[in-house]
Motif scaffolding. Sequence first.
Motif, short mmCIF file in Angstrom:
data_model
loop_
_atom_site.label_atom_id
_atom_site.label_comp_id
_atom_site.label_asym_id
_atom_site.label_seq_id
_atom_site.Cartn_x
_atom_site.Cartn_y
_atom_site.Cartn_z
N GLU A 1 0.82 -1.21 0.00
CA GLU A 1 0.00 0.00 0.00
C GLU A 1 0.86 1.26 0.00
N ARG A 2 2.05 1.16 0.51
CA ARG A 2 2.97 2.30 0.49
C ARG A 2 3.72 2.44 -0.83
N GLY A 3 3.38 1.56 -1.79
CA GLY A 3 3.97 1.66 -3.11
C GLY A 3 5.27 0.89 -3.27
N GLN A 4 5.64 0.09 -2.29
CA GLN A 4 6.86 -0.71 -2.37
C GLN A 4 6.50 -2.07 -2.97
N VAL A 5 6.47 -2.12 -4.30
CA VAL A 5 5.88 -3.25 -5.01
C VAL A 5 6.89 -4.06 -5.82
N ALA A 6 8.16 -3.78 -5.64
CA ALA A 6 9.18 -4.40 -6.51
C ALA A 6 9.10 -5.92 -6.49
N GLY A 7 8.86 -6.53 -5.35
CA GLY A 7 8.88 -7.99 -5.27
C GLY A 7 7.52 -8.64 -5.24
N ALA A 8 6.47 -7.86 -5.41
CA ALA A 8 5.12 -8.41 -5.32
C ALA A 8 4.78 -9.22 -6.57
N SER A 9 4.33 -10.45 -6.37
CA SER A 9 3.98 -11.30 -7.50
C SER A 9 2.59 -10.96 -8.01
N ASP A 10 2.30 -11.37 -9.25
CA ASP A 10 0.98 -11.16 -9.81
C ASP A 10 -0.07 -11.90 -8.99
N GLU A 11 0.29 -13.03 -8.43
CA GLU A 11 -0.65 -13.80 -7.61
C GLU A 11 -1.06 -13.00 -6.37
N ILE A 12 -0.08 -12.37 -5.73
CA ILE A 12 -0.38 -11.55 -4.55
C ILE A 12 -1.20 -10.33 -4.94
N LEU A 13 -0.81 -9.68 -6.03
CA LEU A 13 -1.56 -8.51 -6.49
C LEU A 13 -3.00 -8.89 -6.83
N GLY A 14 -3.16 -10.05 -7.44
CA GLY A 14 -4.50 -10.52 -7.77
C GLY A 14 -5.33 -10.80 -6.53
N ALA A 15 -4.70 -11.35 -5.51
CA ALA A 15 -5.40 -11.62 -4.25
C ALA A 15 -5.85 -10.32 -3.59
N ILE A 16 -5.00 -9.31 -3.65
CA ILE A 16 -5.36 -8.00 -3.09
C ILE A 16 -6.50 -7.37 -3.89
N ALA A 17 -6.43 -7.48 -5.21
CA ALA A 17 -7.50 -6.93 -6.06
C ALA A 17 -8.83 -7.62 -5.75
N GLU A 18 -8.78 -8.92 -5.55
CA GLU A 18 -10.01 -9.66 -5.23
C GLU A 18 -10.54 -9.26 -3.86
N ALA A 19 -9.65 -9.11 -2.88
CA ALA A 19 -10.07 -8.71 -1.54
C ALA A 19 -10.69 -7.31 -1.55
N LEU A 20 -10.19 -6.45 -2.41
CA LEU A 20 -10.71 -5.08 -2.52
C LEU A 20 -11.94 -5.00 -3.41
N GLN A 21 -12.34 -6.14 -3.99
CA GLN A 21 -13.51 -6.20 -4.86
C GLN A 21 -13.38 -5.25 -6.05
N LEU A 22 -12.16 -5.21 -6.62
CA LEU A 22 -11.94 -4.35 -7.78
C LEU A 22 -12.65 -4.94 -9.00
N ASP A 23 -13.22 -4.07 -9.82
CA ASP A 23 -13.79 -4.54 -11.08
C ASP A 23 -12.67 -4.69 -12.11
N ALA A 24 -13.03 -5.08 -13.32
CA ALA A 24 -12.01 -5.37 -14.34
C ALA A 24 -11.17 -4.13 -14.66
N ASP A 25 -11.82 -2.96 -14.79
CA ASP A 25 -11.08 -1.73 -15.10
C ASP A 25 -10.14 -1.36 -13.96
N GLU A 26 -10.61 -1.49 -12.72
CA GLU A 26 -9.78 -1.14 -11.57
C GLU A 26 -8.61 -2.10 -11.41
N THR A 27 -8.86 -3.39 -11.65
CA THR A 27 -7.78 -4.37 -11.55
C THR A 27 -6.71 -4.09 -12.59
N ARG A 28 -7.13 -3.79 -13.81
CA ARG A 28 -6.17 -3.46 -14.87
C ARG A 28 -5.37 -2.21 -14.49
N HIS A 29 -6.04 -1.23 -13.95
CA HIS A 29 -5.38 0.00 -13.53
C HIS A 29 -4.36 -0.28 -12.43
#
Length: 296
Positions: A56-84
């Motif tokens: 959340e602080r923008g330190q994303v260098a090592g974050a995997s797509d799997e983790i990012l996807g899990a966060i997007a799902e937890a935040l209930q992001l729609d397709a446009d928000e997830t892509r963003h």
Amino acid sequence: MDLTHEIRDFLMTRRARIRPEDVGLVAHGKRRVPGLRREELAQLANVSVDYYTQIERGQVAGASDEILGAIAEALQLDADETRHFFILVRAARSRSARPTWARDAPQVVPDTVRAMLRSLETLPALVQTQRLDVIDANQLGRALYADAADPDGGTLNLARFIFLDDRAPRLLVHWESSADDAVGILRVAAARAPDSPRITDLIDELSTRSDDFRTRWARHDVVGTTHGTMTFNHSALGRFALNYEALSIPRARGVYVVVYSAGPETRDADALKLLSAWAATNSETPHPTGGESRIG
């Protein structure tokens, strides 16, 4: 654009809109801010609180797509928000990976696209960029947006028109919706081209001069919609609604052809015919690009 701040603010605003009870959690204690706490979001995403806080602080260098996807799902992001979200993260990871068109290279309308515009004799069509500059239009497109033309003959920017021109609420019947969409489109454009002076300067100008823009910009909403319906109140023809479809141009990244149409045998279809007749008798309708089909 500071990508670290963009990631932080985007995630915080998405987290703030979710109530604990919406995701099956029990709210404990008084909350100083709305929405989920970081530890609750981390629990939903199945990551540690420290790790989520780092992202959340923008330190994303090592974050995997799997983790990012899990966060997007937890935040209930729609397709446009997830892509963003993914665009922001990838831009933050590597500046060299950004597409060349994102660095303010001149955007030129290909000759084949110009020919297509001219062949659309019964439908209004515009060519616009993600910055919402109109860089070309056919005769009906010029007629449709005649009430938005720059009196000084400059290039029409739809965002600037919506937020800074008193004529906009008269032409665009559902002005609030158009304003929301314009800000959402610019938010996506800024993420894709964070180093673009043209986009940054436009956002700074609108933020300084328009309270309506500034309020919407702070929400961090995004819009990736490429189709919909717009209702116009044309000064010569009155009110009518048109469907629109935005088509990307592979040869000119970040440039779209927007075509407007109406259902057959409807009052709106009749309005299109009247628009065509009006355009034919008003051949001096100002061109939204100020006579140019190229921006730099």
